[in-house]
Design an enzyme around this catalytic site. Sequence first.
Site, PDB file in Angstrom:
ATOM      1  N   ASN A  22      27.452  35.690 -39.348  1.00 30.72           N
ATOM      2  CA  ASN A  22      27.499  36.264 -38.033  1.00 30.72           C
ATOM      3  C   ASN A  22      27.938  37.521 -38.177  1.00 30.72           C
ATOM      4  O   ASN A  22      29.056  38.076 -38.257  1.00 30.72           O
ATOM      5  CB  ASN A  22      28.570  35.478 -37.247  1.00 30.72           C
ATOM      6  CG  ASN A  22      28.527  35.922 -35.835  1.00 30.72           C
ATOM      7  OD1 ASN A  22      28.085  36.869 -35.453  1.00 30.72           O
ATOM      8  ND2 ASN A  22      29.300  35.029 -34.895  1.00 30.72           N
ATOM      9  N   ARG A  71      23.310  34.462 -37.208  1.00 30.16           N
ATOM     10  CA  ARG A  71      23.415  34.550 -35.519  1.00 30.16           C
ATOM     11  C   ARG A  71      22.696  35.805 -35.305  1.00 30.16           C
ATOM     12  O   ARG A  71      23.030  36.869 -35.869  1.00 30.16           O
ATOM     13  CB  ARG A  71      24.713  34.464 -35.138  1.00 30.16           C
ATOM     14  CG  ARG A  71      24.967  34.505 -33.733  1.00 30.16           C
ATOM     15  CD  ARG A  71      26.393  35.085 -33.394  1.00 30.16           C
ATOM     16  NE  ARG A  71      26.188  35.071 -31.903  1.00 30.16           N
ATOM     17  CZ  ARG A  71      27.235  36.067 -31.211  1.00 30.16           C
ATOM     18  NH1 ARG A  71      28.239  36.614 -32.107  1.00 30.16           N
ATOM     19  NH2 ARG A  71      27.174  35.942 -30.019  1.00 30.16           N
ATOM     20  N   HIS A  79      25.467  33.119 -25.346  1.00 27.47           N
ATOM     21  CA  HIS A  79      26.315  31.696 -25.902  1.00 27.47           C
ATOM     22  C   HIS A  79      25.326  30.659 -25.950  1.00 27.47           C
ATOM     23  O   HIS A  79      25.726  29.378 -25.742  1.00 27.47           O
ATOM     24  CB  HIS A  79      27.572  31.545 -25.152  1.00 27.47           C
ATOM     25  CG  HIS A  79      28.483  32.491 -24.970  1.00 27.47           C
ATOM     26  ND1 HIS A  79      29.186  32.851 -23.594  1.00 27.47           N
ATOM     27  CD2 HIS A  79      29.193  33.132 -25.784  1.00 27.47           C
ATOM     28  CE1 HIS A  79      29.969  33.787 -23.816  1.00 27.47           C
ATOM     29  NE2 HIS A  79      30.199  33.850 -25.115  1.00 27.47           N
ATOM     30  N   ARG A 124      35.572  42.261 -20.002  1.00 26.70           N
ATOM     31  CA  ARG A 124      34.427  42.604 -19.300  1.00 26.70           C
ATOM     32  C   ARG A 124      34.563  42.238 -17.628  1.00 26.70           C
ATOM     33  O   ARG A 124      35.141  41.041 -17.510  1.00 26.70           O
ATOM     34  CB  ARG A 124      33.293  41.737 -19.718  1.00 26.70           C
ATOM     35  CG  ARG A 124      32.867  42.481 -21.109  1.00 26.70           C
ATOM     36  CD  ARG A 124      31.659  41.758 -21.457  1.00 26.70           C
ATOM     37  NE  ARG A 124      31.778  41.435 -22.946  1.00 26.70           N
ATOM     38  CZ  ARG A 124      31.479  40.392 -23.658  1.00 26.70           C
ATOM     39  NH1 ARG A 124      30.746  39.229 -22.954  1.00 26.70           N
ATOM     40  NH2 ARG A 124      31.420  40.121 -24.984  1.00 26.70           N
ATOM     41  N   ARG A 129      46.938  33.097 -23.115  1.00 27.65           N
ATOM     42  CA  ARG A 129      48.277  32.739 -23.590  1.00 27.65           C
ATOM     43  C   ARG A 129      49.305  33.650 -23.114  1.00 27.65           C
ATOM     44  O   ARG A 129      50.332  33.474 -22.510  1.00 27.65           O
ATOM     45  CB  ARG A 129      48.502  32.937 -25.187  1.00 27.65           C
ATOM     46  CG  ARG A 129      47.633  31.488 -25.688  1.00 27.65           C
ATOM     47  CD  ARG A 129      47.668  31.724 -27.014  1.00 27.65           C
ATOM     48  NE  ARG A 129      46.463  32.849 -27.556  1.00 27.65           N
ATOM     49  CZ  ARG A 129      45.921  32.914 -28.527  1.00 27.65           C
ATOM     50  NH1 ARG A 129      46.135  32.138 -29.646  1.00 27.65           N
ATOM     51  NH2 ARG A 129      44.868  33.610 -28.727  1.00 27.65           N
ATOM     52  N   GLU A 135      29.611  26.608 -33.270  1.00 24.99           N
ATOM     53  CA  GLU A 135      28.465  27.714 -33.242  1.00 24.99           C
ATOM     54  C   GLU A 135      28.066  27.583 -34.804  1.00 24.99           C
ATOM     55  O   GLU A 135      26.960  27.506 -35.009  1.00 24.99           O
ATOM     56  CB  GLU A 135      28.552  28.848 -32.822  1.00 24.99           C
ATOM     57  CG  GLU A 135      28.747  28.778 -31.249  1.00 24.99           C
ATOM     58  CD  GLU A 135      29.310  30.247 -30.607  1.00 24.99           C
ATOM     59  OE1 GLU A 135      30.451  30.449 -30.723  1.00 24.99           O
ATOM     60  OE2 GLU A 135      28.386  30.822 -30.126  1.00 24.99           O
TER      61      GLU A 135
HETATM   62  P1  AMP Z   1      37.200  32.424 -28.172  1.00 28.01           P
HETATM   63  O1  AMP Z   1      36.632  34.158 -27.681  1.00 28.01           O
HETATM   64  O2  AMP Z   1      36.478  31.543 -27.926  1.00 28.01           O
HETATM   65  O3  AMP Z   1      37.770  32.594 -29.641  1.00 28.01           O
HETATM   66  O4  AMP Z   1      38.436  32.732 -27.222  1.00 28.01           O
HETATM   67  C1  AMP Z   1      39.354  33.717 -27.351  1.00 28.01           C
HETATM   68  C2  AMP Z   1      40.516  33.655 -26.225  1.00 28.01           C
HETATM   69  O5  AMP Z   1      40.675  31.997 -25.838  1.00 28.01           O
HETATM   70  C3  AMP Z   1      41.654  34.290 -26.369  1.00 28.01           C
HETATM   71  O6  AMP Z   1      41.680  35.667 -26.129  1.00 28.01           O
HETATM   72  C4  AMP Z   1      42.764  33.619 -25.266  1.00 28.01           C
HETATM   73  O7  AMP Z   1      42.585  34.211 -24.049  1.00 28.01           O
HETATM   74  C5  AMP Z   1      42.090  32.151 -25.349  1.00 28.01           C
HETATM   75  N1  AMP Z   1      42.915  31.449 -25.904  1.00 28.01           N
HETATM   76  C6  AMP Z   1      43.136  30.933 -27.346  1.00 28.01           C
HETATM   77  N2  AMP Z   1      43.994  29.935 -27.578  1.00 28.01           N
HETATM   78  C7  AMP Z   1      44.515  29.668 -26.517  1.00 28.01           C
HETATM   79  C8  AMP Z   1      45.769  28.866 -25.734  1.00 28.01           C
HETATM   80  N3  AMP Z   1      46.155  28.157 -26.919  1.00 28.01           N
HETATM   81  N4  AMP Z   1      46.011  28.962 -24.787  1.00 28.01           N
HETATM   82  C9  AMP Z   1      45.423  29.617 -23.813  1.00 28.01           C
HETATM   83  N5  AMP Z   1      44.210  30.449 -24.115  1.00 28.01           N
HETATM   84  C10 AMP Z   1      44.001  30.609 -25.421  1.00 28.01           C
END
Ligand code: AMP
Length: 396
Positions: A7, A90, A179, A240, A284, A383
């Site tokens: 990727n 990807r 996605h 975004r 978080r 993915e």
């Molecule tokens: P992704 O793009 O799927 O990797 O998601 C990343 C985002 O998931 C991060 O910027 C956080 O906003 C959210 N995230 C990851 N871990 C947690 C958690 N334990 N609790 C709440 N939000 C989370």
Amino acid sequence: MKILVINCGSSSLKYQLIDSDKEEVLAKGICERIKIDGVLKHTTSGKEKKVIEAPMPNHNEAVRLVVEQLLDKENGAIESLSEIDAVGHRVVHGGEKFASSVIIDDEVYAAIEECNDLAPLHNLANLIGIEACRKLMPGVPNIAVFDTAFHQTMPEKAYIYGIPYKYYEDYKIRRYGFHGTSHSFVSNRTIELLGKPAEDTKVIVCHLGGGASICAVKGGKSIDTSMGLTPLEGIVMGTRSGSIDPAIIEYIAGKEDKSIAEIMNILNKESGVYGISGRTSDFRDIDEGIKEGDKRSKIAFDVFCYQAAKIIGGYVAAMNGVDAISFTAGIGENDGEVRKNICEYLGYLGITIDSEKNKVRGEEKLISTDDSKVRVYVVPTNEELKIARETVELLK
Ligand code: AMP
């Protein structure tokens, strides 16, 4: 079979070596800061994580270093490159040309190049990664798996924008959606969990991560999704803006004497949850902010959940019903507060969440109550595994 999944981003390259028979990750890692300096973080399953700082002036060098790590006598995962059966890439934008994954030959490579206009940064990086693998692993088949392909089943009424039709005819301006690999993986799994024939199912997948999109899947096929020509459309995301009144662009340009490029940068990188809260794009920290009484963290949280709920409601109308809603990606898999808040808007559908089950993080689980009229699941996305599966399918 052993499948290397690649990727490529503009300055990064994530990879996983997957044993597709056992569906196990043999090794994985990420090259970061390509074209800047270069850091490679590599883990072979069951061995210690390695961090290597090495110059990566281009993606070729990054792929070469990845291969070196995979072959490393002490820390590697394979003894010879001939063990790699294929590389699955990807690719972000397949335009209208690709409705499914393909084996990459010169013709396909050129067709992907023709889609570059639609996602210049992403597709170019993907092509560079493909080229690097072709050079370093001659004879190993390369497969392209597109983010947009799953959504090619959308009907016209979902993908045509309300602008002069000639822009679709001349420049292919339409909704494509992204996605797709994740929406396909999670909707397939949700359909399995429902235990009904795919043709009879109506599923909504909420991919809520740094980028966020929602997809309506009817009879196993995408019929609408919230991202558009680019991944900027849809619900508010980490940085975004999601959908806004397009007139805002001219308005800000006039007020602050900014170019379109500058404003697009603001909409992509300084907006969303980050722009609203003024402190973070990470949920978080948003959850922490709310606990500390930070007003703008609360606004960001509320806007995010409200917009998601409105899109879900729209898709229930689009499909004239829904059997299951699945949450996935960083926020969807981990943030019970977000899931709860979104589902509260959907009480009119007879949806109720079991607060004990909703404490789940990063695991597949039914989180709705037994008497909920619609099932609500957490389904972790994967993915890379989906790309490996598609690659094996094509090799067959
Ligand atoms: P992704 O793009 O799927 O990797 O998601 C990343 C985002 O998931 C991060 O910027 C956080 O906003 C959210 N995230 C990851 N871990 C947690 C958690 N334990 N609790 C709440 N939000 C989370």
